[in-house]
Scaffold this motif. Structure first.
Motif, mmCIF file in Angstrom:
data_model
loop_
_atom_site.group_PDB
_atom_site.id
_atom_site.type_symbol
_atom_site.label_atom_id
_atom_site.label_comp_id
_atom_site.label_asym_id
_atom_site.label_seq_id
_atom_site.Cartn_x
_atom_site.Cartn_y
_atom_site.Cartn_z
ATOM 1 N N UNK A 77 0.842 -1.190 0.000
ATOM 2 C CA UNK A 77 0.000 0.000 0.000
ATOM 3 C C UNK A 77 0.882 1.248 0.000
ATOM 4 N N UNK A 78 0.258 2.378 -0.199
ATOM 5 C CA UNK A 78 1.009 3.622 -0.169
ATOM 6 C C UNK A 78 1.656 3.826 1.205
ATOM 7 N N UNK A 79 0.973 3.417 2.253
ATOM 8 C CA UNK A 79 1.525 3.504 3.608
ATOM 9 C C UNK A 79 2.746 2.588 3.770
ATOM 10 N N UNK A 80 2.740 1.460 3.090
ATOM 11 C CA UNK A 80 3.829 0.498 3.221
ATOM 12 C C UNK A 80 5.056 0.812 2.398
ATOM 13 N N UNK A 81 4.931 1.681 1.408
ATOM 14 C CA UNK A 81 6.058 1.995 0.521
ATOM 15 C C UNK A 81 7.264 2.496 1.318
ATOM 16 N N UNK A 82 7.031 3.224 2.389
ATOM 17 C CA UNK A 82 8.154 3.782 3.154
ATOM 18 C C UNK A 82 9.023 2.702 3.791
ATOM 19 N N UNK A 83 8.529 1.478 3.867
ATOM 20 C CA UNK A 83 9.302 0.376 4.443
ATOM 21 C C UNK A 83 9.994 -0.483 3.385
ATOM 22 N N UNK A 84 9.832 -0.140 2.104
ATOM 23 C CA UNK A 84 10.431 -0.940 1.033
ATOM 24 C C UNK A 84 11.542 -0.161 0.340
ATOM 25 N N UNK A 85 12.223 -0.844 -0.567
ATOM 26 C CA UNK A 85 13.270 -0.199 -1.354
ATOM 27 C C UNK A 85 12.690 0.512 -2.565
ATOM 28 N N UNK A 86 11.380 0.452 -2.719
ATOM 29 C CA UNK A 86 10.729 0.997 -3.903
ATOM 30 C C UNK A 86 10.166 2.390 -3.643
ATOM 31 N N UNK A 87 9.891 3.116 -4.714
ATOM 32 C CA UNK A 87 9.352 4.475 -4.591
ATOM 33 C C UNK A 87 7.840 4.529 -4.758
ATOM 34 N N UNK A 88 7.259 3.410 -5.158
ATOM 35 C CA UNK A 88 5.821 3.368 -5.378
ATOM 36 C C UNK A 88 5.331 1.966 -5.047
ATOM 37 N N UNK A 89 4.040 1.789 -5.128
ATOM 38 C CA UNK A 89 3.421 0.498 -4.825
ATOM 39 C C UNK A 89 3.915 -0.570 -5.789
ATOM 40 N N UNK A 90 4.188 -1.759 -5.269
ATOM 41 C CA UNK A 90 4.633 -2.887 -6.080
ATOM 42 C C UNK A 90 3.971 -4.160 -5.573
ATOM 43 N N UNK A 91 3.930 -5.160 -6.437
ATOM 44 C CA UNK A 91 3.478 -6.487 -6.041
ATOM 45 C C UNK A 91 4.655 -7.259 -5.470
ATOM 46 N N UNK A 92 4.398 -7.983 -4.398
ATOM 47 C CA UNK A 92 5.367 -8.915 -3.829
ATOM 48 C C UNK A 92 6.738 -8.291 -3.598
ATOM 49 N N UNK A 93 6.779 -7.228 -2.847
ATOM 50 C CA UNK A 93 8.053 -6.564 -2.528
ATOM 51 C C UNK A 93 9.016 -7.569 -1.922
ATOM 52 N N UNK A 94 10.247 -7.536 -2.402
ATOM 53 C CA UNK A 94 11.217 -8.527 -1.949
ATOM 54 C C UNK A 94 12.246 -7.982 -0.980
ATOM 55 N N UNK A 95 12.224 -6.713 -0.687
ATOM 56 C CA UNK A 95 13.188 -6.166 0.264
ATOM 57 C C UNK A 95 12.520 -5.086 1.112
ATOM 58 N N UNK A 96 12.740 -5.200 2.416
ATOM 59 C CA UNK A 96 12.092 -4.311 3.381
ATOM 60 C C UNK A 96 13.140 -3.695 4.286
ATOM 61 N N UNK A 97 12.956 -2.431 4.616
ATOM 62 C CA UNK A 97 13.873 -1.756 5.526
ATOM 63 C C UNK A 97 13.749 -2.372 6.926
ATOM 64 N N UNK A 98 14.845 -2.455 7.657
ATOM 65 C CA UNK A 98 14.807 -3.041 9.007
ATOM 66 C C UNK A 98 13.828 -2.349 9.954
ATOM 67 N N UNK A 99 13.474 -1.093 9.681
ATOM 68 C CA UNK A 99 12.526 -0.365 10.539
ATOM 69 C C UNK A 99 11.162 -1.040 10.597
ATOM 70 N N UNK A 100 10.882 -1.911 9.627
ATOM 71 C CA UNK A 100 9.579 -2.578 9.637
ATOM 72 C C UNK A 100 9.444 -3.474 10.864
ATOM 73 N N UNK A 101 10.560 -3.986 11.351
ATOM 74 C CA UNK A 101 10.501 -4.836 12.548
ATOM 75 C C UNK A 101 9.986 -4.026 13.732
ATOM 76 N N UNK A 102 10.473 -2.811 13.892
ATOM 77 C CA UNK A 102 9.980 -1.948 14.974
ATOM 78 C C UNK A 102 8.502 -1.636 14.811
ATOM 79 N N UNK A 103 8.076 -1.388 13.577
ATOM 80 C CA UNK A 103 6.660 -1.099 13.326
ATOM 81 C C UNK A 103 5.793 -2.304 13.677
ATOM 82 N N UNK A 104 6.256 -3.500 13.330
ATOM 83 C CA UNK A 104 5.499 -4.709 13.640
ATOM 84 C C UNK A 104 5.468 -4.922 15.155
#
Length: 83
Positions: A51-78
């Motif tokens: 989602x647009x909210x999730x883009x900030x946790x990925x290596x991508x600049x926009x929405x993508x299907x099946x993102x394969x890389x996530x910033x480590x900050x996602x662990x804190x968010x979870x």
């Protein structure tokens, strides 16, 4: 092993780190469901769309299907979400 020198993670690595922290996340599928509940991704057909909210946790600049890389900050968010 991290995705790149910035330390970005695959979902299986996120699951492992959450398990090390004591969270009962048994699989990547379980992680996908948590990310869906958080509004970070949504199920679309046979894929997961970031989602647009999730883009900030990925290596991508926009929405993508099946993102394969996530910033480590996602662990804190979870962790914050799971309490």
């Amino acid at each position: 092993m991290p995705y790149n020198y910035l330390g970005d993670l695959y979902k299986s690595e996120i699951v492992s780190r959450l398990q090390e922290l004591g969270y009962d996340v048994k699989s990547v599928h379980a992680l996908n469901l948590i990310l869906e509940e958080m509004g970070i991704q949504e199920h679309s057909g046979n894929h997961w769309l970031v989602t647009q909210e999730g883009v900030k946790y990925t290596i991508y600049r926009d929405r993508v299907f099946d993102a394969d890389a996530w910033h480590p900050e996602i662990i804190d968010a979870i962790r914050d979400y799971l309490g």
